[in-house]
Motif scaffolding. Structure first.
Motif, PDB file in Angstrom:
ATOM      1  N   GLU A 572      30.534  40.742  37.640  1.00  0.00           N
ATOM      2  CA  GLU A 572      29.419  41.057  38.472  1.00  0.00           C
ATOM      3  C   GLU A 572      28.977  42.246  38.813  1.00  0.00           C
ATOM      4  OE1 GLU A 572      33.388  41.978  40.338  1.00  0.00           O
ATOM      5  OE2 GLU A 572      32.721  40.252  38.966  1.00  0.00           O
ATOM      6  N   GLY A 573      29.722  43.357  38.032  1.00  0.00           N
ATOM      7  CA  GLY A 573      29.310  44.793  37.964  1.00  0.00           C
ATOM      8  C   GLY A 573      30.287  45.623  37.186  1.00  0.00           C
ATOM      9  N   VAL A 574      29.904  46.854  37.211  1.00  0.00           N
ATOM     10  CA  VAL A 574      30.652  47.990  36.514  1.00  0.00           C
ATOM     11  C   VAL A 574      31.356  48.671  37.468  1.00  0.00           C
ATOM     12  CG1 VAL A 574      31.089  49.592  34.749  1.00  0.00           C
ATOM     13  CG2 VAL A 574      29.475  47.649  34.329  1.00  0.00           C
ATOM     14  N   VAL A 575      32.714  49.016  37.505  1.00  0.00           N
ATOM     15  CA  VAL A 575      33.320  49.931  38.372  1.00  0.00           C
ATOM     16  C   VAL A 575      34.016  51.081  37.735  1.00  0.00           C
ATOM     17  CG1 VAL A 575      35.095  50.128  40.370  1.00  0.00           C
ATOM     18  CG2 VAL A 575      34.191  47.976  39.817  1.00  0.00           C
ATOM     19  N   TRP A 576      33.859  52.474  38.206  1.00  0.00           N
ATOM     20  CA  TRP A 576      34.476  53.658  37.636  1.00  0.00           C
ATOM     21  C   TRP A 576      34.836  54.756  38.681  1.00  0.00           C
ATOM     22  CZ3 TRP A 576      29.342  52.618  37.944  1.00  0.00           C
ATOM     23  CH2 TRP A 576      28.418  53.838  38.448  1.00  0.00           C
ATOM     24  N   ARG A 577      35.447  55.548  38.420  1.00  0.00           N
ATOM     25  CA  ARG A 577      35.979  56.693  39.261  1.00  0.00           C
ATOM     26  C   ARG A 577      35.470  58.035  38.610  1.00  0.00           C
ATOM     27  NH1 ARG A 577      42.587  56.823  38.689  1.00  0.00           N
ATOM     28  NH2 ARG A 577      42.462  57.699  36.536  1.00  0.00           N
ATOM     29  N   ALA A 612      25.864  42.149  47.764  1.00  0.00           N
ATOM     30  CA  ALA A 612      26.925  42.783  48.594  1.00  0.00           C
ATOM     31  C   ALA A 612      28.010  42.147  49.014  1.00  0.00           C
ATOM     32  CB  ALA A 612      25.893  43.164  49.930  1.00  0.00           C
ATOM     33  N   GLU A 613      27.880  40.751  49.098  1.00  0.00           N
ATOM     34  CA  GLU A 613      28.888  39.845  49.508  1.00  0.00           C
ATOM     35  C   GLU A 613      30.058  39.935  48.360  1.00  0.00           C
ATOM     36  OE1 GLU A 613      29.575  38.097  52.263  1.00  0.00           O
ATOM     37  OE2 GLU A 613      27.935  39.139  53.326  1.00  0.00           O
ATOM     38  N   VAL A 614      29.482  39.892  47.138  1.00  0.00           N
ATOM     39  CA  VAL A 614      30.608  39.793  46.266  1.00  0.00           C
ATOM     40  C   VAL A 614      31.268  41.173  46.275  1.00  0.00           C
ATOM     41  CG1 VAL A 614      30.710  39.788  43.686  1.00  0.00           C
ATOM     42  CG2 VAL A 614      29.225  38.199  44.679  1.00  0.00           C
ATOM     43  N   CYS A 615      30.582  42.348  46.566  1.00  0.00           N
ATOM     44  CA  CYS A 615      31.212  43.423  46.614  1.00  0.00           C
ATOM     45  C   CYS A 615      32.167  43.783  47.575  1.00  0.00           C
ATOM     46  CB  CYS A 615      30.184  44.574  46.570  1.00  0.00           C
ATOM     47  SG  CYS A 615      30.927  46.371  46.731  1.00  0.00           S
ATOM     48  N   ARG A 618      35.622  41.813  46.538  1.00  0.00           N
ATOM     49  CA  ARG A 618      36.057  42.196  45.566  1.00  0.00           C
ATOM     50  C   ARG A 618      36.416  43.783  45.741  1.00  0.00           C
ATOM     51  NH1 ARG A 618      35.921  40.607  40.334  1.00  0.00           N
ATOM     52  NH2 ARG A 618      37.951  41.435  40.451  1.00  0.00           N
ATOM     53  N   PHE A 619      36.160  44.328  47.046  1.00  0.00           N
ATOM     54  CA  PHE A 619      36.297  45.922  47.180  1.00  0.00           C
ATOM     55  C   PHE A 619      37.940  46.187  47.121  1.00  0.00           C
ATOM     56  CE2 PHE A 619      36.957  49.410  50.167  1.00  0.00           C
ATOM     57  CZ  PHE A 619      35.778  50.188  49.680  1.00  0.00           C
ATOM     58  N   VAL A 620      38.759  45.592  47.684  1.00  0.00           N
ATOM     59  CA  VAL A 620      40.336  45.851  47.661  1.00  0.00           C
ATOM     60  C   VAL A 620      40.544  45.868  46.147  1.00  0.00           C
ATOM     61  CG1 VAL A 620      42.311  45.086  48.089  1.00  0.00           C
ATOM     62  CG2 VAL A 620      40.735  44.824  49.887  1.00  0.00           C
ATOM     63  N   ASP A 621      40.037  44.978  45.430  1.00  0.00           N
ATOM     64  CA  ASP A 621      40.314  45.046  44.099  1.00  0.00           C
ATOM     65  C   ASP A 621      39.798  46.351  43.149  1.00  0.00           C
ATOM     66  OD1 ASP A 621      41.697  42.622  44.368  1.00  0.00           O
ATOM     67  OD2 ASP A 621      39.872  41.380  43.625  1.00  0.00           O
ATOM     68  N   TYR A 622      38.755  46.531  43.474  1.00  0.00           N
ATOM     69  CA  TYR A 622      38.108  47.933  42.952  1.00  0.00           C
ATOM     70  C   TYR A 622      38.981  49.013  43.124  1.00  0.00           C
ATOM     71  CZ  TYR A 622      33.743  45.102  42.286  1.00  0.00           C
ATOM     72  OH  TYR A 622      32.836  44.093  41.921  1.00  0.00           O
ATOM     73  N   VAL A 623      39.233  49.197  44.527  1.00  0.00           N
ATOM     74  CA  VAL A 623      40.226  50.446  44.971  1.00  0.00           C
ATOM     75  C   VAL A 623      41.499  50.427  44.230  1.00  0.00           C
ATOM     76  CG1 VAL A 623      41.171  51.550  47.216  1.00  0.00           C
ATOM     77  CG2 VAL A 623      38.731  50.564  47.257  1.00  0.00           C
TER      78      VAL A 623
END
Length: 636
Positions: A572-577, A612-615, A618-623
Motif C-alpha cells: 500500500e506504500g513504502v515506510v522508512w525511518r 489515510a484509512e489504510v495508514c 497499519r500505523f502500529v505496524d509501521y511504528v
C-alpha cells in the motif's frame, strides 16, 4: 556557376563580419540603423540593472553548491574586438572565477586547432575546390579567447507570438548572454506542403515570412539590451534533399565570439544555389552535430580542448512541455530519456486527448512527439552534463525575480498573463543556474508543494534497473559496488556480515541507477501479530558526487514509488525511518505522505501510503517495524 555564386555569398558574409565592420551591421538588412542610442540606458541605470540581475539570479539558486557550479562553468563576459563599442562591464562575481592557466599563444593555437578540426568534420562544399592556402585563410575566423558556452534555442510559431511576449523573450535571451550562455536562435515556421515545394511563389512567400519573424526576434533582443543579427547563407543541402549541413561555420563562430546572438532560418541552398526549404528540427540536429564536443566515434583521436561547447538546447513551443499522464493539467517535470523514452514515445503516439475535457488523457500533438524525438537525438550527441528544456513562450518571457521588476524598464510587460508584479521563475534562467527542473519530479502530484507546470527538462540520463525479490548476494547485483555506494553516501562503515544476515532473505526490490550512482534497498518486514508485511525502505543512497546534481535521487525515489503504484511491488506504500538530525529530512518531508517522531531513539518515521484509512489501520505496524530494526551502520 555554382562555385562562383557560392563564393560571392561567402565574400559578402565575410565582409559583413570583418573586424573593421560595425558590430551592428547584419549579414542582411535586419538591424535598424540609428536605434542603438535610443535603446541604451544611462551608465548608472545599466550598472544597477546588471547588479540586480546577477544578485537576484544567484540568490534564486536553492543551494550554494548550485551557485558554485554555475560560477565554475559559466563566465558571464563578452569577448569583443577592439573596434566594438563597450558593452556592460563584467559583474563583480568574476573575481570568484578561476583564471585560465593558458597563455595567449596557447589559446590561439587551441582555437586554430578547434576550427580546423571543425572544418574537417563539416567541410563546406566549395572548400575542396579552392586552393588549400586560400581555403585556410578564408574559412578560419578569429574567435574568442575564453570558452563560449552555447544555448541552442528554437522558437516555434513566432508569427503568433505577440510583440510584448516576444520582447520578454528577447530580454531573457539577452540575460542568458550576459550570464555566460550564448544563444543561437532558430526560427521554426512550417514549410510549404511538399506538393507545392517547387512553386517559386510559395517558397518566396515562406522565405519572406521567415525573414520577417527573424527580424522581429532580432529587434526584441536588441530592445532587451542584447545584440543580434540574422544569419543567412550558411546552410547547404545535398541534391537528395537530405539533412542540411552548416556549410560556413564561421558565420556562427564569429558573431558568437563577439557576443552577438545569431538568428537562423531553415532555408538551405542546393548545389545549384537555389533556396530550398528545410525543417527547424533538422537544422537543430545539424547545429548540434557541429557544436558537439562529444565524439563517441572518435575515441582513437586525442581530445581537443574546444573553446565552443553546446550546453543547453531550449525549445519554446506554445504547447509547452511533454504532456504527463499523472499531471493532466501539466507536463512532465523531468524526463530521464535513457529510462523513459520508449514508454513516452508509445504514449504520445497513441493518445488523442481533448484539451480541457475532464478525465480525458493528456492532450497530445504531433509536435510533442517531434520535440521528444529531436531532443533525444540531439542529446545523444552531447555530454551527460548537457540538458534540454521545453517551455512556452510566455514562461520564457517571464521576469526572473521581483527585484528586477522594481527597476525602470524600457520594455512593456512580457505578457498580459504575467503582470509586472509577477514572481514566477523564469525556467530558462533557472535551468542555466541549476540544470534542474523548476520543481522536483519526485514530489507527490497532489501535494501542496506541487504546482502545475508546462516546462519539461530532459536529459540523456542514466539507465535504471529494478531487481525484484533478488538477494544482495545474487550474481545479478554487484555487491562490492553497492556496499561502496552505501558507505560513500552515509559517510559511515557498513557492517556487511550483520546487514546481509538481516536482510538478504527478505529483499523486496533493489533499485539501481546507472553504474551504482544511486540505489534503494527495499525489504519485506513483519510486525508482531500482523498478517500483512510492511514494505520498508532500508537504504536510500546516492554517491556524494551525484548528490544535488543530475537528478539521481529523484529518479530512484520516483521509480520506487511508481513500482508500488503500478503493482510491481504489492504494497500500500513504502515506510522508512531517518535520524531526526539528518539534513536530508527536509527532502523526505516534502515527498512523504506523513511523518511521525518515534518516542525514544531519535528516529523520525515517514510513509508514502496515500490512503489515510489504510495508514491508520497499519500505523502500529509501521511504528513497530521502524522501532525494532537494528542499525547496521557503525557509529549509529
Amino acid at each position: 556557376m555554382g562555385l562562383l555564386s557560392q563564393t560571392a555569398r561567402f565574400n559578402a558574409a565575410r565582409t559583413a563580419i570583418s573586424p573593421n565592420s560595425s558590430p551592428r551591421r547584419s549579414f542582411t538588412a535586419s538591424t535598424r540603423p540609428g536605434s542603438s542610442g535610443e535603446k541604451r540606458a544611462g551608465k548608472t541605470q545599466t550598472a544597477e540593472e546588471d547588479r540586480e540581475l546577477y544578485l537576484s539570479v544567484l540568490s534564486s539558486t536553492s543551494t550554494s553548491r548550485e551557485a558554485r557550479s554555475y560560477l565554475q562553468r559559466f563566465q558571464p563576459s563578452l569577448a569583443l574586438s577592439p573596434d566594438t563599442p563597450p558593452s556592460p562591464r563584467p559583474p563583480a562575481i568574476l573575481k570568484y572565477l578561476k583564471q585560465s592557466s593558458f597563455t595567449q599563444a596557447d589559446i590561439k593555437a587551441r582555437n586554430q586547432t578547434y576550427v580546423q578540426r571543425l572544418l574537417q568534420n563539416h567541410p563546406p562544399p566549395a572548400l575542396s575546390q579552392l586552393p588549400i592556402s586560400a581555403g585556410t585563410s578564408f574559412f578560419i575566423p578569429e574567435i574568442a579567447e575564453e570558452e563560449i558556452h552555447v544555448g541552442l534555442v528554437k522558437i516555434r510559431d513566432v508569427r503568433n507570438i505577440d510583440d510584448a511576449t516576444l520582447c520578454g523573450i528577447g530580454r531573457t535571451l539577452s540575460q542568458l548572454n550576459r550570464l555566460g550562455l550564448y544563444p543561437v536562435v532558430v526560427v521554426d515556421e512550417p514549410p510549404p506542403p511538399p506538393s507545392t515545394a517547387t512553386a517559386p511563389t510559395d517558397i518566396a512567400a515562406w522565405r519572406s515570412l521567415l525573414h520577417a519573424q527573424a527580424d522581429r526576434i532580432v529587434s526584441a533582443i536588441e530592445d532587451g539590451r542584447g545584440r543580434a543579427r540574422r544569419v543567412d547563407g550558411c546552410i547547404n543541402v545535398a541534391h537528395d534533399m537530405s539533412h542540411p549541413q552548416i556549410a560556413l561555420p564561421n558565420l556562427l563562430i564569429t558573431p558568437l565570439s563577439r557576443g552577438l546572438i545569431p538568428v537562423l532560418v531553415p532555408i538551405a541552398y542546393n548545389q545549384t544555389q537555389r533556396a530550398v526549404p528545410t525543417t527547424a528540427d533538422a537544422l537543430v540536429l545539424s547545429l548540434t552535430a557541429l557544436l558537439s564536443t562529444h565524439s563517441p566515434h572518435e575515441s582513437t583521436v586525442a581530445p581537443v580542448d574546444q573553446p565552443i561547447q553546446l550546453d543547453r538546447i531550449i525549445f519554446l513551443d506554445p504547447l509547452g512541455g511533454i504532456p504527463s499522464h499523472d499531471r493532466p493539467s501539466g507536463a512532465h517535470v523531468f524526463i530521464n530519456l535513457e529510462q523513459e523514452y520508449s514508454t513516452l514515445r508509445a504514449q504520445l503516439s497513441a493518445k488523442t486527448g481533448v484539451v480541457g475535457e475532464k478525465n480525458s488523457p493528456p492532450y497530445s500533438s504531433p509536435f510533442h512527439l517531434s520535440n521528444l524525438r529531436t531532443l533525444r537525438s540531439a542529446l545523444s550527441l552531447l555530454p551527460p552534463t548537457s540538458s534540454a528544456l521545453i517551455t512556452t513562450p510566455s514562461l520564457a518571457a517571464a521576469y526572473t525575480t521581483t527585484s528586477i521588476l522594481t527597476s525602470p524598464s524600457p520594455s512593456p510587460s512580457p505578457s498580459p498573463s504575467l503582470p509586472p508584479t509577477s514572481t514566477k521563475k523564469n525556467p530558462l534562467i533557472h535551468n542555466l543556474l541549476t540544470n534542474k527542473p523548476v520543481i522536483s519530479s519526485s514530489l507527490p502530484v497532489d501535494s501542496s508543494s506541487y504546482q502545475g507546470t508546462l516546462t519539461t527538462l530532459l536529459k540523456h540520463g542514466i539507465p535504471l534497473r529494478i531487481h525484484l525479490n533478488t538477494p544482495l548476494t545474487s550474481p545479478t547485483i554487484d555487491l562490492p559496488k553497492l556496499i561502496a555506494l552505501v558507505q560513500d553516501s552515509f559517510g559511515k562503515t557498513l557492517d556487511v556480515a550483520h546487514y546481509l544476515a538481516r536482510v538478504d532473505a527478505q529483499i523486496a526490490a533493489v533499485v539501481v541507477a546507472g553504474d551504482y550512482e544511486g540505489a534503494a534497498i527495499i525489504t519485506w518486514e513483519h510486525a508482531q501479530g500482523a498478517e500483512k508485511r510492511v514494505c520498508y525502505l532500508d537504504k536510500f543512497a546516492v554517491l556524494k558526487r551525484s548528490q544535488g546534481a543530475g537528478g539521481v535521487a529523484d529518479v530512484v525515489f520516483k521509480s520506487m514509488v511508481e513500482a508500488v503504484q503500478t503493482g510491481l511491488l504489492e504494497a500500500e506504500g513504502v515506510v522508512w525511518r531517518s535520524r531526526r538530525w539528518n539534513p536530508v529530512n527536509r527532502w523526505y518531508f516534502e515527498r512523504a505522505r506523513g511523518s511521525y517522531k518515534i518516542p525514544g531513539g531519535g528516529w523520525t518515521m515517514f510513509w508514502t501510503t496515500p490512503d489515510a484509512e489504510v495508514c491508520r489501520s497499519r500505523f502500529v505496524d509501521y511504528v513497530q517495524v521502524c522501532s525494532g530494526i537494528e542499525p547496521s551502520l557503525k557509529d549509529e
